[in-house]
Design a protein around this motif. Structure first.
Motif, PDB file in Angstrom:
ATOM      1  N   ILE A   1       5.331  -8.134   1.873  1.00  0.00           N
ATOM      2  CA  ILE A   1       6.094  -7.368   2.875  1.00  0.00           C
ATOM      3  C   ILE A   1       6.959  -8.328   3.694  1.00  0.00           C
ATOM      4  O   ILE A   1       8.133  -8.093   3.926  1.00  0.00           O
ATOM      5  N   PHE A   2       6.339  -9.418   4.115  1.00  0.00           N
ATOM      6  CA  PHE A   2       7.053 -10.393   4.952  1.00  0.00           C
ATOM      7  C   PHE A   2       7.560 -11.496   4.031  1.00  0.00           C
ATOM      8  O   PHE A   2       6.983 -12.578   3.962  1.00  0.00           O
ATOM      9  N   ASN A   3       8.619 -11.165   3.281  1.00  0.00           N
ATOM     10  CA  ASN A   3       9.030 -12.083   2.214  1.00  0.00           C
ATOM     11  C   ASN A   3      10.266 -12.910   2.570  1.00  0.00           C
ATOM     12  O   ASN A   3      10.917 -13.461   1.695  1.00  0.00           O
ATOM     13  N   GLU A   4      10.593 -12.973   3.851  1.00  0.00           N
ATOM     14  CA  GLU A   4      11.718 -13.804   4.254  1.00  0.00           C
ATOM     15  C   GLU A   4      11.368 -15.274   4.019  1.00  0.00           C
ATOM     16  O   GLU A   4      10.200 -15.632   3.937  1.00  0.00           O
TER      17      GLU A   4
ATOM     18  N   TYR B   1      -2.925 -10.307   9.133  1.00  0.00           N
ATOM     19  CA  TYR B   1      -2.183  -9.265   8.413  1.00  0.00           C
ATOM     20  C   TYR B   1      -0.825  -9.808   7.945  1.00  0.00           C
ATOM     21  O   TYR B   1      -0.442  -9.645   6.783  1.00  0.00           O
ATOM     22  N   ILE B   2      -0.134 -10.473   8.840  1.00  0.00           N
ATOM     23  CA  ILE B   2       1.230 -10.925   8.521  1.00  0.00           C
ATOM     24  C   ILE B   2       1.195 -12.007   7.437  1.00  0.00           C
ATOM     25  O   ILE B   2       1.910 -11.928   6.429  1.00  0.00           O
ATOM     26  N   ILE B   3       0.343 -12.972   7.639  1.00  0.00           N
ATOM     27  CA  ILE B   3       0.306 -14.082   6.675  1.00  0.00           C
ATOM     28  C   ILE B   3      -0.303 -13.620   5.346  1.00  0.00           C
ATOM     29  O   ILE B   3       0.066 -14.101   4.278  1.00  0.00           O
ATOM     30  N   GLY B   4      -1.168 -12.637   5.410  1.00  0.00           N
ATOM     31  CA  GLY B   4      -1.786 -12.125   4.177  1.00  0.00           C
ATOM     32  C   GLY B   4      -0.915 -11.152   3.410  1.00  0.00           C
ATOM     33  O   GLY B   4      -1.296 -10.669   2.349  1.00  0.00           O
ATOM     34  N   HIS B   5       0.232 -10.803   3.929  1.00  0.00           N
ATOM     35  CA  HIS B   5       1.089  -9.825   3.225  1.00  0.00           C
ATOM     36  C   HIS B   5       2.478 -10.406   2.982  1.00  0.00           C
ATOM     37  O   HIS B   5       3.477  -9.870   3.452  1.00  0.00           O
TER      38      HIS B   5
ATOM     39  N   SER C   1      16.843  -4.806  15.241  1.00  0.00           N
ATOM     40  CA  SER C   1      15.566  -4.094  15.342  1.00  0.00           C
ATOM     41  C   SER C   1      15.208  -3.516  13.977  1.00  0.00           C
ATOM     42  O   SER C   1      16.072  -3.073  13.236  1.00  0.00           O
ATOM     43  N   GLY C   2      13.926  -3.558  13.674  1.00  0.00           N
ATOM     44  CA  GLY C   2      13.488  -3.078  12.357  1.00  0.00           C
ATOM     45  C   GLY C   2      13.352  -4.229  11.389  1.00  0.00           C
ATOM     46  O   GLY C   2      12.478  -4.241  10.535  1.00  0.00           O
ATOM     47  N   MET C   3      14.233  -5.227  11.552  1.00  0.00           N
ATOM     48  CA  MET C   3      14.065  -6.426  10.730  1.00  0.00           C
ATOM     49  C   MET C   3      13.135  -7.406  11.451  1.00  0.00           C
ATOM     50  O   MET C   3      12.672  -8.370  10.884  1.00  0.00           O
TER      51      MET C   3
END
Ligand code: SF4
Ligand code: SF4
Lengths: 432, 318
Positions: free
Chosen positions: A96-99, A89-93, A302-304
């Motif tokens: 969303i995870f654009n850092e 999920y994380i690597i495929g998005h 938190s949240g980040m």
């Protein structure tokens, strides 16, 4: 072992500073050779990075007295299926995870109890980043906070060797034997100092800049000075030491605390430890009033960050998982099946200092560096909100500021005198 | 400062807002609690809004209610001369022709997005017959990207209908469009700050929705009075997004916020986008009226490049 983390982070992590932590990543050459990539060092300094935490187990060999994990247990261990779905999920998005970079944290309980799973997770992350030509492939890191008890074991050591260039490991040791064994005990009640200290040389050989976290709660105060100096004597050069955020303080604790910090200041300055060693209690940037508008950032990240537990639920940080909460319900912000619930993250991403602080804190003349933990704020709040700042730390912060002022005044005077002496010598030489 | 006391006369009192009243069993507020509630409102200088169920109340209740100036919010099935706000969930029940009777009060239409999207053209014809229509979408939290586009189209249609009316010197008010034109500052629901609800169990709640959702969620009783922990969080200045927002017509529903984001002071993306589509439609209507009718000359609504104030905060952070 979860670092006794919900403590006043003396090394600040407010939003602005959160992105500026320098992390150096070395890309391993071996698996890349086929694609013509060479070994290079990539600096993550000044890049934004995502912190993703796998709560791999809720079990631990120890039962530390100050541990905030009220719901530790031997049953909730992350399965490989959950871990893999989370990574997919994380690597495929990446929208969303654009850092620009990522730090994968592994915590527990004690994370190294699940070293086989962690090894599998890390291999899969590396392979997925590589196959997807993901921007993080140049910028990832694995990070551990451990109680150090099984650090020497073969499985752990193999993992360390394998991932050495992408790894940060912090071992938690609380100071002298007496101070450490006061809190960091086995379930039987036996102190764990001896089993941890024997692994320190190996750890420092592998991580010469390794830092340790020390947690101060009321009974620890008399041991502060001797503990920091003891850690220096073990060649640990960076001691991140913090007071817990919970409402644990007794009436005279602030004066005792100030007294200890002044003794520590004297020792660090008189013996010139300050030249090579760090203690996070003393910082030039704390103890000033804060501007309502320009210095209005939230303290905690938190949240980040994103934490994932064995059930595949997402949390804004581990402190919002049920096993960390005394009073409140877990704050789940999505899961590996449905993804992130952006609405649930909104309050975390819009939080600022003044909206959550009482007037005393907004007007406080020594507010700079006075930290909070969003999780503890939530747990201690009168309603289920993250917008009510807990201020149990108040008198301890004020005591720290007084000792900190003393430290810098004394240190500057000493340096000034030394410089003056040195200049005098130069003058004398010139006059000859 | 508290200004209104909402008294739910019965567990089956009509919902006039975003929440659904799922209670079907009657439970009338006790006469003692009703009297104490009125007494409390008199001492606190609060205007009372009584919310009625769909059956006739016992006579002694009527007498007590009449002892004080009040607003009556009632389902359209028990419409009377005394009704101030008439609530329906069926757009077909809105009057077709203007008559003096139905021009006397405010109509509230609670409608789901799908029902609205399917019937907005027919429904818009009813606006002419009404002094003021408050349209409440009951499932704002379910809006998806494609729904936003449809909603924009729906609002644009309402815009045309209202413009025609205004050209004929008729001024029906329609909350989604005309409120933003008329307002110069936030005019939100303000539950917990300007109003509080007394439920049939004799306890106070932030608003009727909080009672409907969980009776344990009370914030005081008639003996101790309202006692709202973290009351500041219901205030506009403690809502980081809303305080930088100019969708003045938005209800800023704290119940919906809590339901979607778990914080009363943080609205959902959907709540904000819906309110901004309304704001922007209001802006377009204002511009049209200013250009073609030369009306509202002193008013202006700024052009903005976001539909969700969260984007402003995001940009600030980046
Ligand atoms: S908790 Fe105390 S020391 Fe910290 S900012 Fe608030 S008033 Fe100042
Ligand atoms: S549009 Fe959003 S930010 Fe603006 S008032 Fe409404 S809920 Fe608040």
């Amino acid at each position: 072992m979860p670092a006794p983390a919900h403590v006043a982070a003396a090394a600040p992590a407010p939003a602005a500073e959160f992105v500026a932590v320098a992390v150096v990543v070395v890309i391993r050459a071996a698996p890349l050779a086929g694609r013509g990539l060479t070994c290079k060092t990539v600096s993550m300094a000044n890049s934004t990075f995502k912190n993703i935490t796998f709560i791999v187990t809720k079990d631990c060999q120890l039962a530390c007295k100050y541990c905030y994990l009220v719901g530790k247990n031997t049953k909730e261990k992350m399965s490989w299926a959950v871990a893999r779905q989370a990574i997919d999920y994380i690597i495929g998005h990446s929208e969303i995870f654009n850092e620009e970079a990522v730090v994968f944290d592994f915590i527990g309980g004690e994370p190294f109890l699940e070293i086989d799973l962690i090894d599998q997770i890390c291999d899969y992350i590396k392979r997925s980043l590589f196959e997807k030509e993901h921007p993080w492939f140049n910028s990832y890191r694995f990070s551990f906070s451990t109680n150090g008890i099984n650090y020497h074991e073969k499985t752990v050591q193999n993992f360390v060797q394998k991932n050495r260039t992408h790894l940060s490991v912090g071992i938690t040791i609380d100071g002298t034997r007496a101070k450490h064994n006061l809190n960091r005990v086995y379930k039987s009640g036996k102190g764990s100092y001896a089993d941890v200290v024997k692994n320190i040389p190996l750890w420092l050989k592998q991580f010469p800049d390794g830092a340790t976290k020390v947690t101060i709660s009321s009974p620890d105060i008399p041991y502060i000075k001797e503990s920091v100096i003891h850690l220096y004597s073990l060649e640990i050069k960076e001691v991140n030491i913090n007071c817990v955020f919970e409402d644990v303080w007794e009436e005279k604790d602030d004066s005792l605390f100030e007294e200890q910090l002044i003794l520590l200041a004297d020792e660090i300055i008189d013996r010139e430890y300050y030249k090579e060693y760090k203690c996070s209690f003393f910082s030039e940037n704390i103890g000033k009033p804060l501007d309502r508008r320009l210095q209005n950032q939230n303290w905690c990240g938190s949240g980040m960050m994103l934490a994932i537990d064995a059930a595949g639920n997402f949390y804004p940080c581990t402190r919002f998982a049920q096993y960390s909460l005394r009073e409140k319900e877990a704050r789940i912000v999505g899961n590996i099946r449905e993804g992130i619930n952006a609405n649930r993250l909104r309050p975390f991403l819009t939080l600022d200092r003044c909206t959550q602080s009482p007037v005393e804190c907004i007007d406080c003349e020594v507010a700079g560096g006075c930290a909070w933990c969003q999780g503890e704020n939530y747990d201690a709040a009168g309603t289920p909100t993250i917008y009510q700042r807990a201020t149990a730390i108040c008198k301890m912060h004020k005591a720290r500021v007084r000792a900190n002022n003393y430290y810098w005044n004394k240190l500057f005077r000493k340096i000034e005198k030394e410089e003056w002496k040195a200049n005098k010598k130069v003058e004398k030489c010139c006059n000859i | 400062m508290l200004q209104y006391l909402i008294i739910l006369l019965d567990d089956t009192s009509v919902s006039y807002c975003h929440y659904e009243n799922t209670k079907t069993e009657r439970r009338l507020i006790s006469l003692d609690d009703l009297k104490t509630g009125i007494f409390f409102a008199m001492k606190q200088n609060l205007m009372i809004q009584f919310v009625y169920p769909d059956y006739e109340l016992p006579e002694e209740y009527g007498q007590v209610i009449q002892s004080i100036d009040n607003h009556k919010i009632a389902p359209c099935s028990i419409l009377s001369d005394e009704t101030n706000v008439c609530v329906t969930c069926e757009w077909e029940k809105l009057p077709q022709e203007a008559d003096t009777f139905s021009k006397e009060f405010v109509w509230v239409l609670r409608i789901s997005k799908n029902n609205l999207f399917s019937n907005y053209e027919k429904l818009s014809l009813r606006i002419k017959a009404i002094k003021r229509l408050n349209l409440v979408i009951t499932d704002v939290d379910t809006f998806r990207e494609e729904d936003f586009s449809i909603y924009k189209k729906v609002l644009s249609h309402f815009q045309t209908v209202l413009k025609e009316q205004y050209s004929q010197d008729l001024y029906p008010q329609f909350n989604l469009l005309s409120d933003r034109i008329l307002l110069d500052s936030m005019n939100n629901c303000n539950a917990g700050v300007e109003n509080i609800t007394l439920a049939p169990n004799g306890r106070f709640y932030i608003c009727p929705a909080f009672y409907q959702e969980n009776e344990m969620d009370s914030v005081g009783n008639l003996t101790i009075g309202p006692d709202i922990t973290n009351r500041v969080l219901y205030r506009l200045d403690h809502a980081p997004l809303c305080r930088i927002c100019d969708a003045y017509q938005c209800k800023r529903c704290v119940w919906l916020s809590r339901k979607t984001t778990l914080e009363v002071n943080t609205p959902s993306h959907e709540q904000c986008v819906v309110a901004h589509l309304e704001r922007n439609a209001g802006r377009e209507l204002l511009l049209e009226l200013q250009q073609s009718e030369n009306r509202f000359s002193g008013k202006s609504i700024e052009e903005i490049d976001y539909l969700d104030p969260f984007d402003i905060r995001k940009r600030e952070r980046e």
